[in-house]
Design a protein around this motif. Structure first.
Motif, PDB file in Angstrom:
ATOM      1  N   GLU A 175      13.281  65.987  23.205  1.00 40.35           N
ATOM      2  CA  GLU A 175      14.114  64.938  23.790  1.00 40.35           C
ATOM      3  C   GLU A 175      13.501  63.569  23.565  1.00 40.35           C
ATOM      4  OE1 GLU A 175      15.636  65.351  28.003  1.00 40.35           O
ATOM      5  OE2 GLU A 175      15.363  63.194  27.843  1.00 40.35           O
ATOM      6  N   ASP A 193      11.868  69.468  26.202  1.00 41.19           N
ATOM      7  CA  ASP A 193      11.872  68.187  26.914  1.00 41.19           C
ATOM      8  C   ASP A 193      10.484  68.101  27.542  1.00 41.19           C
ATOM      9  OD1 ASP A 193      12.124  66.033  28.555  1.00 41.19           O
ATOM     10  OD2 ASP A 193      13.911  66.731  29.617  1.00 41.19           O
ATOM     11  N   LEU A 237       8.761  65.890  29.344  1.00 37.59           N
ATOM     12  CA  LEU A 237       8.586  65.457  30.737  1.00 37.59           C
ATOM     13  C   LEU A 237       9.937  65.064  31.307  1.00 37.59           C
ATOM     14  CD1 LEU A 237       6.064  65.508  32.441  1.00 37.59           C
ATOM     15  CD2 LEU A 237       5.889  63.062  32.174  1.00 37.59           C
ATOM     16  N   ASP A 238      10.501  65.991  32.025  1.00 34.49           N
ATOM     17  CA  ASP A 238      11.831  65.782  32.595  1.00 34.49           C
ATOM     18  C   ASP A 238      11.707  65.140  33.977  1.00 34.49           C
ATOM     19  OD1 ASP A 238      14.713  66.279  32.895  1.00 34.49           O
ATOM     20  OD2 ASP A 238      14.061  67.708  34.425  1.00 34.49           O
ATOM     21  N   GLY A 239      12.609  64.200  34.270  1.00 38.59           N
ATOM     22  CA  GLY A 239      12.597  63.548  35.582  1.00 38.59           C
ATOM     23  C   GLY A 239      11.561  62.453  35.653  1.00 38.59           C
ATOM     24  N   SER A 240      11.326  61.805  34.513  1.00 39.94           N
ATOM     25  CA  SER A 240      10.199  60.866  34.463  1.00 39.94           C
ATOM     26  C   SER A 240      10.362  59.672  35.410  1.00 39.94           C
ATOM     27  CB  SER A 240       9.938  60.415  33.030  1.00 39.94           C
ATOM     28  OG  SER A 240      11.140  60.155  32.372  1.00 39.94           O
ATOM     29  N   ASN A 300      24.528  64.389  41.931  1.00 42.28           N
ATOM     30  CA  ASN A 300      24.401  62.989  42.309  1.00 42.28           C
ATOM     31  C   ASN A 300      25.762  62.494  42.793  1.00 42.28           C
ATOM     32  OD1 ASN A 300      24.094  60.260  42.598  1.00 42.28           O
ATOM     33  ND2 ASN A 300      22.737  60.066  40.828  1.00 42.28           N
ATOM     34  N   TYR A 351      28.052  59.138  42.220  1.00 39.85           N
ATOM     35  CA  TYR A 351      29.021  58.896  41.147  1.00 39.85           C
ATOM     36  C   TYR A 351      30.429  59.398  41.498  1.00 39.85           C
ATOM     37  CZ  TYR A 351      24.645  58.344  38.460  1.00 39.85           C
ATOM     38  OH  TYR A 351      23.413  57.958  38.013  1.00 39.85           O
ATOM     39  N   TYR A 399      19.255  67.191  46.395  1.00 44.10           N
ATOM     40  CA  TYR A 399      19.219  66.577  45.061  1.00 44.10           C
ATOM     41  C   TYR A 399      17.905  65.848  44.860  1.00 44.10           C
ATOM     42  CZ  TYR A 399      20.933  64.352  40.783  1.00 44.10           C
ATOM     43  OH  TYR A 399      21.102  63.967  39.479  1.00 44.10           O
ATOM     44  N   THR A 441      15.338  65.438  39.559  1.00 43.52           N
ATOM     45  CA  THR A 441      14.616  66.012  38.417  1.00 43.52           C
ATOM     46  C   THR A 441      15.287  67.342  38.145  1.00 43.52           C
ATOM     47  OG1 THR A 441      12.476  65.038  38.980  1.00 43.52           O
ATOM     48  CG2 THR A 441      12.436  67.008  37.623  1.00 43.52           C
ATOM     49  N   LEU A 442      15.921  67.469  36.983  1.00 42.76           N
ATOM     50  CA  LEU A 442      16.669  68.683  36.687  1.00 42.76           C
ATOM     51  C   LEU A 442      15.839  69.945  36.924  1.00 42.76           C
ATOM     52  CD1 LEU A 442      19.042  70.277  35.407  1.00 42.76           C
ATOM     53  CD2 LEU A 442      18.024  69.757  33.180  1.00 42.76           C
ATOM     54  N   PHE A 445      23.795  73.711  40.733  1.00 43.88           N
ATOM     55  CA  PHE A 445      23.401  72.365  40.324  1.00 43.88           C
ATOM     56  C   PHE A 445      24.462  71.864  39.359  1.00 43.88           C
ATOM     57  CE2 PHE A 445      21.857  69.520  37.102  1.00 43.88           C
ATOM     58  CZ  PHE A 445      21.243  68.528  37.853  1.00 43.88           C
ATOM     59  N   TYR A 484      25.712  68.460  36.854  1.00 44.72           N
ATOM     60  CA  TYR A 484      25.724  67.105  36.314  1.00 44.72           C
ATOM     61  C   TYR A 484      26.992  66.996  35.478  1.00 44.72           C
ATOM     62  CZ  TYR A 484      23.921  62.505  35.709  1.00 44.72           C
ATOM     63  OH  TYR A 484      23.774  61.140  35.798  1.00 44.72           O
ATOM     64  N   LYS A 515      24.938  63.418  31.356  1.00 48.38           N
ATOM     65  CA  LYS A 515      23.674  62.803  30.943  1.00 48.38           C
ATOM     66  C   LYS A 515      22.744  63.789  30.243  1.00 48.38           C
ATOM     67  CE  LYS A 515      19.718  60.455  33.069  1.00 48.38           C
ATOM     68  NZ  LYS A 515      19.071  60.107  34.342  1.00 48.38           N
TER      69      LYS A 515
HETATM   70  P1  AHM Z   1      15.262  61.854  32.011  1.00 48.34           P
HETATM   71  O1  AHM Z   1      15.286  62.706  30.767  1.00 48.34           O
HETATM   72  O2  AHM Z   1      15.294  60.384  31.744  1.00 48.34           O
HETATM   73  O3  AHM Z   1      14.159  62.264  32.927  1.00 48.34           O
HETATM   74  O4  AHM Z   1      16.666  62.119  32.722  1.00 48.34           O
HETATM   75  C1  AHM Z   1      17.021  63.401  33.068  1.00 48.34           C
HETATM   76  C2  AHM Z   1      17.074  63.481  34.555  1.00 48.34           C
HETATM   77  C3  AHM Z   1      17.227  64.888  35.050  1.00 48.34           C
HETATM   78  O5  AHM Z   1      15.964  65.443  35.295  1.00 48.34           O
HETATM   79  C4  AHM Z   1      18.003  64.704  36.325  1.00 48.34           C
HETATM   80  O6  AHM Z   1      18.743  65.864  36.644  1.00 48.34           O
HETATM   81  C5  AHM Z   1      18.890  63.548  36.003  1.00 48.34           C
HETATM   82  O7  AHM Z   1      18.214  62.803  35.012  1.00 48.34           O
HETATM   83  C6  AHM Z   1      19.159  62.653  37.179  1.00 48.34           C
HETATM   84  O8  AHM Z   1      20.043  61.651  36.792  1.00 48.34           O
HETATM   85  P2  AHM Z   1      20.721  60.659  37.846  1.00 48.34           P
HETATM   86  O9  AHM Z   1      19.643  59.709  38.243  1.00 48.34           O
HETATM   87  O10 AHM Z   1      21.841  60.026  37.103  1.00 48.34           O
HETATM   88  O11 AHM Z   1      21.204  61.496  39.004  1.00 48.34           O
END
Ligand code: AHM
Ligand code: MG
Length: 335
Positions: free
Chosen positions: A92, A114, A116-119, A209, A212, A242, A245-246, A260, A262, A272
């Motif tokens: 990613e 990916d 580092l998810d949820g950075s 979330n 939205y 919520y 962080t996925l 969950f 999105y 996203k």
């Molecule tokens: P990132 O790759 O920039 O970390 O974005 C992915 C993250 C997911 O971990 C999470 O589920 C989502 O973005 C949250 O998005 P939002 O802030 O729109 O709810």
């Protein structure tokens, strides 16, 4: 006392159950665990960077520290490219394919991840994670190509994730059982803590979330309103959780059940999340644990990607909850 099993031992024991296994695949998984440990080491020091300095890159002016997600990306690339098991990678955090350098051996597998998810949660001490998926290559030899990466999730041969949270846990599956290992930092080993995880058929938690809401279509709004309505017989209202962080939201969903989401919305019709690095690997994990993942209309695992960074709406979790979401999204539910 329970038997203490390290992830390395577990992987080897599982390999012995597969006739003709060469061990190549086991080494690949072991390398991923190593990359995760190195990322964890840096993640756990994230808040100290300003105090004790960073171990990351310093730029020309000598004072800029490397972002943790870029660091994690480099660690995964560095550790994984040397094993000789991969022909190509995609991340990613990287725009194009990540080739295995000429001088290094190539193997028959493809890694998507990916790092580092949820950075956006790093600076506030909220859980973050890594996600990975492994395909078998479809091209015959040499360097892997985009064709090797653009495979539907159904073709995955392994997938998993790591949550760097109150403790660090690595969960993976090779298609036969979903297993979790918790890092014991004092000995630097992932120890088997969750053998054969099964997701509940139905849960009572939804995760989305909801900020939205106004951008959603009527069907999506109806589904959320349904989950929030009081009805004892169907276990409503659902609770809302919520993290943002996925991986962390997914991990809770896997253990407790629920859904969950999105979704796509009027601003971002495809949502996203990325199909290859996020949705497909977690869809593979959830399905092997007895759950389901969908874009609302199609099983995530059946979607063949057409580009590396393609996004997709994601509905993932307990089978009954995801099927109900699909019914609402397709306008087939009576509310
Ligand atoms: P990132 O790759 O920039 O970390 O974005 C992915 C993250 C997911 O971990 C999470 O589920 C989502 O973005 C949250 O998005 P939002 O802030 O729109 O709810
Ligand atoms: Mg991500």
């Amino acid at each position: 006392m329970q038997r203490i099993v390290t992830i390395e031992r577990f992987i080897i024991e599982k390999e012995h159950e597969i006739p003709g296994a060469t061990g190549e695949f086991s080494k690949l998984l072991t390398d991923i665990a190593l990359a995760a440990k190195i990322v964890w080491r840096e993640v756990s020091k994230a808040g100290l960077v300003d105090i004790i300095g960073s171990t990351g890159k310093v730029n020309v002016s000598g004072d800029v520290v490397q972002k943790l997600d870029e660091f994690a990306n480099e660690i995964f690339i560095n550790v994984m490219q040397k094993g000789g098991h991969l022909c190509v990678m995609a991340s990613e955090e990287s725009k194009g394919l990540i080739e295995i350098p000429d001088e290094l051996a190539k193997g028959k597998y493809v890694l998507v991840f990916d790092p580092l998810d949820g950075s956006s949660n790093i600076d506030v001490n909220v859980s973050i994670g890594s996600i990975f998926g492994i395909f078998r290559r479809v091209t015959q030899s040499g360097k892997g190509t985009e064709e090797d990466v653009l495979q539907p999730g159904r073709n995955l041969v392994a997938a998993g994730y790591v949550v760097y949270g109150s403790s660090t846990i690595l969960v993976y599956t090779t298609g036969n059982g979903v297993h979790g290992f918790t890092l014991d930092p004092s000995i630097g080993e992932f120890l088997l803590s969750h053998e054969n995880i099964r997701i509940p058929k139905k849960g009572d938690i939804y995760s989305v979330n909801e900020g939205y809401y106004e951008r959603w279509d009527e069907n999506m709004k109806k589904f959320i309103n349904y989950l929030k309505a009081e009805d004892k017989a169907t276990g409503r209202p659902y609770k809302l959780r919520y993290v943002g962080t996925l991986v962390a939201d997914f991990h809770r969903t896997l253990l407790y059940g629920g859904i969950f989401m999105y979704p796509g919305d009027s601003k971002n019709p495809e949502g996203k999340l990325r199909l290859i690095y996020e949705a497909a690997p977690l869809a593979y994990v959830v399905e092997k644990a007895g759950g389901r993942a969908s874009n609302g209309f199609q099983n995530i695992l059946d979607i063949k990607p057409t580009s590396l960074h393609q996004r997709t709406p994601l509905f993932i979790g307990s089978e009954e909850d995801v099927k109900l979401a699909e019914k609402f999204l397709q306008g087939k539910a009576e509310d």
